[in-house]
Design a protein around this motif. Sequence first.
Motif, PDB file in Angstrom:
ATOM      1  N   LYS A   1      21.246  -8.828  34.205  1.00  0.00           N
ATOM      2  CA  LYS A   1      20.794  -8.006  33.068  1.00  0.00           C
ATOM      3  C   LYS A   1      19.694  -8.727  32.280  1.00  0.00           C
ATOM      4  CE  LYS A   1      21.662  -4.030  31.385  1.00  0.00           C
ATOM      5  NZ  LYS A   1      21.500  -2.884  32.287  1.00  0.00           N
ATOM      6  N   ALA A   2      19.885 -10.028  32.089  1.00  0.00           N
ATOM      7  CA  ALA A   2      18.891 -10.825  31.349  1.00  0.00           C
ATOM      8  C   ALA A   2      17.566 -10.849  32.098  1.00  0.00           C
ATOM      9  CB  ALA A   2      19.412 -12.246  31.145  1.00  0.00           C
ATOM     10  N   ILE A   3      17.644 -10.981  33.437  1.00  0.00           N
ATOM     11  CA  ILE A   3      16.424 -10.996  34.255  1.00  0.00           C
ATOM     12  C   ILE A   3      15.727  -9.640  34.149  1.00  0.00           C
ATOM     13  CG2 ILE A   3      15.544 -11.158  36.618  1.00  0.00           C
ATOM     14  CD1 ILE A   3      17.953 -13.056  37.167  1.00  0.00           C
ATOM     15  N   GLU A   4      16.540  -8.575  34.204  1.00  0.00           N
ATOM     16  CA  GLU A   4      16.029  -7.206  34.083  1.00  0.00           C
ATOM     17  C   GLU A   4      15.243  -7.047  32.773  1.00  0.00           C
ATOM     18  OE1 GLU A   4      19.417  -4.659  35.135  1.00  0.00           O
ATOM     19  OE2 GLU A   4      18.572  -3.218  33.723  1.00  0.00           O
ATOM     20  N   ASN A   5      15.833  -7.524  31.680  1.00  0.00           N
ATOM     21  CA  ASN A   5      15.158  -7.417  30.381  1.00  0.00           C
ATOM     22  C   ASN A   5      13.884  -8.253  30.345  1.00  0.00           C
ATOM     23  OD1 ASN A   5      17.229  -5.749  29.601  1.00  0.00           O
ATOM     24  ND2 ASN A   5      18.374  -7.385  28.562  1.00  0.00           N
TER      25      ASN A   5
ATOM     26  N   GLY B   1      30.552  -2.997  40.193  1.00  0.00           N
ATOM     27  CA  GLY B   1      31.419  -2.796  39.035  1.00  0.00           C
ATOM     28  C   GLY B   1      31.670  -4.064  38.244  1.00  0.00           C
ATOM     29  N   VAL B   2      31.390  -5.222  38.852  1.00  0.00           N
ATOM     30  CA  VAL B   2      31.554  -6.480  38.121  1.00  0.00           C
ATOM     31  C   VAL B   2      30.303  -6.699  37.274  1.00  0.00           C
ATOM     32  CG1 VAL B   2      31.851  -8.979  38.324  1.00  0.00           C
ATOM     33  CG2 VAL B   2      33.003  -7.454  39.930  1.00  0.00           C
ATOM     34  N   LEU B   3      30.499  -6.963  35.987  1.00  0.00           N
ATOM     35  CA  LEU B   3      29.354  -7.164  35.091  1.00  0.00           C
ATOM     36  C   LEU B   3      28.525  -8.366  35.520  1.00  0.00           C
ATOM     37  CD1 LEU B   3      30.787  -6.489  31.522  1.00  0.00           C
ATOM     38  CD2 LEU B   3      29.275  -5.034  32.882  1.00  0.00           C
TER      39      LEU B   3
ATOM     40  N   LEU C   1       8.461 -15.036  37.469  1.00  0.00           N
ATOM     41  CA  LEU C   1       9.779 -15.268  36.874  1.00  0.00           C
ATOM     42  C   LEU C   1      10.858 -15.719  37.852  1.00  0.00           C
ATOM     43  CD1 LEU C   1      11.427 -14.849  34.136  1.00  0.00           C
ATOM     44  CD2 LEU C   1      12.179 -12.703  35.159  1.00  0.00           C
ATOM     45  N   LEU C   2      10.961 -15.051  39.000  1.00  0.00           N
ATOM     46  CA  LEU C   2      12.151 -15.269  39.835  1.00  0.00           C
ATOM     47  C   LEU C   2      12.178 -16.608  40.563  1.00  0.00           C
ATOM     48  CD1 LEU C   2      12.574 -11.672  41.330  1.00  0.00           C
ATOM     49  CD2 LEU C   2      13.601 -12.619  39.285  1.00  0.00           C
TER      50      LEU C   2
END
Lengths: 80, 80
Positions: free
Chosen positions: B20-24, B13-15, A66-67
């Motif tokens: 997050k998409a990669i994590e999912n 702290g910055v979203l 993926l990365l």
Amino acid sequence: MIKARVTVTLKNGVLDPQGKAIENSLGSLGFKGVGSVRQGKVFDVSLDVKDEATAKHDIESMCEKLLANTVIEDYQVEIV
Amino acid sequence: MIKARVTVTLKNGVLDPQGKAIENSLGSLGFKGVGSVRQGKVFDVSLDVKDEATAKHDIESMCEKLLANTVIEDYQVEIV
């Protein structure tokens, strides 16, 4: 929790228009002596696995799947 | 020619929706134990200046002006 940093960079010889654009912008901003700029990506991954060897193995597998696009990109994994 | 690597990462702290998409996606690919993923950028800059101190100073100035958005991003300069 093991933290790792993955750095993905374009292979030598692959054109990098984004890097070129940054290079030109730096010149326009008045910076002298800028030779070349190449842009890449970095991923900070934290993993809940038992040891560093497993973490490294898992992350290399994530890079292949993926990365990174291994046709045009290289990756480097560093446990931090 | 002095080569440097600049790593630009989001401040804590910055979203980071991309991370997050990669994590999912890693979860969907079957990777277990992925805690968090944060994405950043890396720039490999080569500079034609006389010493490392000048290079470091110039590159920090480039980060402030162009490479990083210091409101939401941190940068790290490393001479390689």
